[in-house]
Design a protein around this motif. Structure first.
Motif, PDB file in Angstrom:
ATOM      1  N   PHE A  35      35.703  25.907  70.379  1.00  0.00           N
ATOM      2  CA  PHE A  35      36.728  26.158  69.374  1.00  0.00           C
ATOM      3  C   PHE A  35      36.278  27.290  68.436  1.00  0.00           C
ATOM      4  N   ARG A  41      47.310  18.799  67.335  1.00  0.00           N
ATOM      5  CA  ARG A  41      47.135  19.946  68.233  1.00  0.00           C
ATOM      6  C   ARG A  41      45.703  20.063  68.753  1.00  0.00           C
ATOM      7  N   PHE A  42      44.752  19.486  68.043  1.00  0.00           N
ATOM      8  CA  PHE A  42      43.367  19.559  68.506  1.00  0.00           C
ATOM      9  C   PHE A  42      43.078  18.485  69.560  1.00  0.00           C
ATOM     10  N   GLU A  69      53.624  22.430  65.972  1.00  0.00           N
ATOM     11  CA  GLU A  69      52.373  21.838  65.486  1.00  0.00           C
ATOM     12  C   GLU A  69      52.487  21.417  64.027  1.00  0.00           C
ATOM     13  N   ASN A  82      43.730  19.491  73.023  1.00  0.00           N
ATOM     14  CA  ASN A  82      42.810  20.445  73.648  1.00  0.00           C
ATOM     15  C   ASN A  82      41.411  19.889  73.886  1.00  0.00           C
ATOM     16  N   PRO A 138      49.178  27.174  62.600  1.00  0.00           N
ATOM     17  CA  PRO A 138      49.928  26.270  63.475  1.00  0.00           C
ATOM     18  C   PRO A 138      51.344  26.772  63.752  1.00  0.00           C
ATOM     19  N   THR A 161      41.154  29.385  70.678  1.00  0.00           N
ATOM     20  CA  THR A 161      41.236  30.140  69.432  1.00  0.00           C
ATOM     21  C   THR A 161      42.268  29.479  68.516  1.00  0.00           C
ATOM     22  N   THR A 162      41.837  29.096  67.348  1.00  0.00           N
ATOM     23  CA  THR A 162      42.717  28.394  66.413  1.00  0.00           C
ATOM     24  C   THR A 162      43.288  29.379  65.402  1.00  0.00           C
ATOM     25  N   SER A 163      44.599  29.477  65.403  1.00  0.00           N
ATOM     26  CA  SER A 163      45.284  30.328  64.434  1.00  0.00           C
ATOM     27  C   SER A 163      46.221  29.454  63.605  1.00  0.00           C
ATOM     28  N   ARG A 214      37.115  28.671  65.385  1.00  0.00           N
ATOM     29  CA  ARG A 214      37.804  28.017  64.266  1.00  0.00           C
ATOM     30  C   ARG A 214      38.419  26.719  64.788  1.00  0.00           C
ATOM     31  N   SER A 215      38.732  25.818  63.872  1.00  0.00           N
ATOM     32  CA  SER A 215      39.034  24.461  64.328  1.00  0.00           C
ATOM     33  C   SER A 215      39.796  23.674  63.278  1.00  0.00           C
ATOM     34  N   TRP A 216      39.688  22.340  63.393  1.00  0.00           N
ATOM     35  CA  TRP A 216      40.301  21.401  62.459  1.00  0.00           C
ATOM     36  C   TRP A 216      39.734  21.542  61.044  1.00  0.00           C
TER      37      TRP A 216
END
Length: 491
Positions: free
Chosen positions: A356, A342-343, A334, A346, A330, A326-328, A358-360
């Motif tokens: 993912f 940070r991606f 980060e 993972n 940074p 889960t991307t929140s 949400r993502s980059w």
């Protein structure tokens, strides 16, 4: 570059300075880049037994150890071999205001494989150029040294180490192999250096016939190159907006072309769902047993149903074989690194599946709309993301990106539904309402993202999400289709 190198013409413009004095000058430069929040990457490569350790030791002697890290890159570990080529290097990039010093680097694999050529060589050079360019665009100062020595000097140093009972362990098969095939390696190194002497990150060849002279020259040059880098970065910041230079503004609006009326009957949904979930489970198992890494990205407008689609996709899968990331916003750590850092941390190893939520792509959506990234930053992110996803693909990763879309009225209905149901109220945040106020800006950013990052190796699957059941079945069917395809390619 190396074959034409004149050792007799070697000059050290820093010979009038003592090593400690050069180190103190570099220490002042370190404090300056710390104040300016500029990351510095220094690569020290070269022949085996050429004095890399000696040079690095002098390089860091006067530096503040809290703000530098030396990383040694030799043969990758089993864990590193199970990841994309650049994974281990991204994990060691410098934070803003810090030094990262690589003893060997991305070039280790290329330098030490005499048989590498053709397509594999070009692919690796392309991957390396992408990481260096991305770091440079993120205002990193990159300095690359190659320590060069004569054949007889290498022989002398190998013999000296062999005769030293406390340092003989430092001689490896690579030292012996390079000496036994000196001329072949000389030509090979020359080829690699020429191909990777990029205009934006040049190689600096330094004679290490005398290790102290080499050390002093590296110290002095590093200080000078850091100041040149600072001047370049300051010039970039004063250059103003590049808005008028954007020559690519896609006219396509894929979200406007969707048929949001697509639906499934309840009976059809229930029948398809159970069957497809079992098939997805079997395919996930096959991906694992064949060592195929999988990256699934879920993006979309707020309340479009990303979580529900992920839950139905993974319903029957073994939870040991996948992870939802889960991307929140940074964290402080980060934010102290390149946004892709940070991606990379993972990304899955062979056989793993990372999903993912949400993502980059936040770089070119929310960060763009909210002004959290400058236009120069998010505009170049399209190419950076495409390069990163191509690198994953080249490693054999199945990359699929789902974008789930609902219209503005449906979003409002779902927001109100969340407000009235205790089990859903936690899903609704102030940020959701703020994003809704900028609906048109977000849709513009989403359309451009979908056009500019839809590639053959990492396609976008736009999912009509007005009816949740239809969206979930489309996600399941698409995953199955692409998983079958990549598994068929492996047979």
């Amino acid at each position: 570059m190396l074959k034409d190198y004149d050792f007799d013409d070697f000059e050290n413009p820093y010979s009038s300075f003592k090593t400690k004095e050069l180190g103190e000058r570099l220490s002042r430069a370190q404090r300056l880049i710390g104040n300016l929040n500029i990351p510095v990457l220094i690569i020290v490569d070269g022949w085996e037994s050429s004095g890399k350790g000696y040079v690095i030791n002098d390089l860091v002697k006067e530096l503040d150890p809290k703000h530098f890290k030396v990383s040694v890159f030799e043969n990758p570990t089993e864990e590193e071999r199970s990841r994309p080529f650049l994974w281990r290097f991204w994990n060691k990039i410098p934070g803003y205001g810090d030094f990262a010093i690589y003893d060997r680097s991305f070039y280790f694999k290329l330098f030490n494989n005499l048989s590498i050529d053709g397509e594999e060589l070009e692919k690796d050079i392309k991957d390396i150029s992408s990481i260096e360019k991305q770091l440079l665009d993120d205002k990193t100062i990159i300095i690359k040294f190659f320590l060069h020595q004569k054949e007889k000097t290498q022989q002398k140093r190998i013999d000296e180490l062999k005769d030293d009972e406390y340092r003989s362990f430092m001689i490896s098969e690579r030292d012996e192999d390079q000496y036994d095939h000196y001329d072949e390696y000389l030509e090979h190194f020359d080829n690699i250096l020429a191909k990777s002497d990029f205009t934006f990150s040049k190689w600096h060849v330094v004679s290490s016939e005398d290790k102290k002279d080499a050390s002093d020259k590296v110290l002095g040059m590093t200080n000078d190159l850091i100041h040149q880098g600072i001047d370049r970065i300051m010039g970039m910041q004063k250059g103003g907006s590049r808005k008028e230079l954007r020559d690519y503004l896609p006219q396509e609006k894929p979200l406007a072309e969707l048929d949001l009326g697509l639906k499934l009957a309840d009976e059809e949904y229930d029948e398809l769902k159970d069957e497809l979930q079992l098939e997805a489970r079997e395919l996930a198992f096959q991906l694992y047993t064949k060592g195929i890494p999988t990256v699934l990205v879920f993006e979309g407008v707020d309340a479009a149903g990303k979580g529900g689609a992920i839950k139905r996709l993974t319903r029957e899968m073994d939870p040991r074989g996948y992870e939802v990331v889960t991307t929140s916003a940074p964290s402080e750590l980060e934010r102290d690194h390149h946004y892709l850092w940070r991606f990379y941390k993972n990304f899955p190893k062979m056989g793993e599946m990372k999903i993912f939520d949400r993502s980059w792509y936040g770089r070119v959506m929310v960060e763009r709309v909210e002004g959290l990234a400058e236009m120069e930053e998010w505009d170049r992110a399209y190419a950076e993301i495409n390069q990163m996803e191509e690198h994953l693909h080249n490693f054999g990763t199945l990359v699929l990106k789902f974008f789930i879309y609902i219209d503005k009225d449906e979003q409002l209905a779902r927001f109100k539904d969340r407000e009235t149901e205790p089990d859903k109220i936690y899903k609704l945040t102030d940020e959701d309402w703020r994003n809704r106020e900028k609906w048109d800006d977000h849709i513009e950013a989403m359309n451009e993202m979908l056009v500019r990052t839809n590639t053959e190796h990492a396609p976008w699957i736009i999912v009509e999400g007005q009816q949740k059941e239809y969206a979930r079945i489309k996600v399941l069917k698409t995953f199955i289709e692409h998983a079958q395809k990549i598994l068929g390619q492996k047979d």
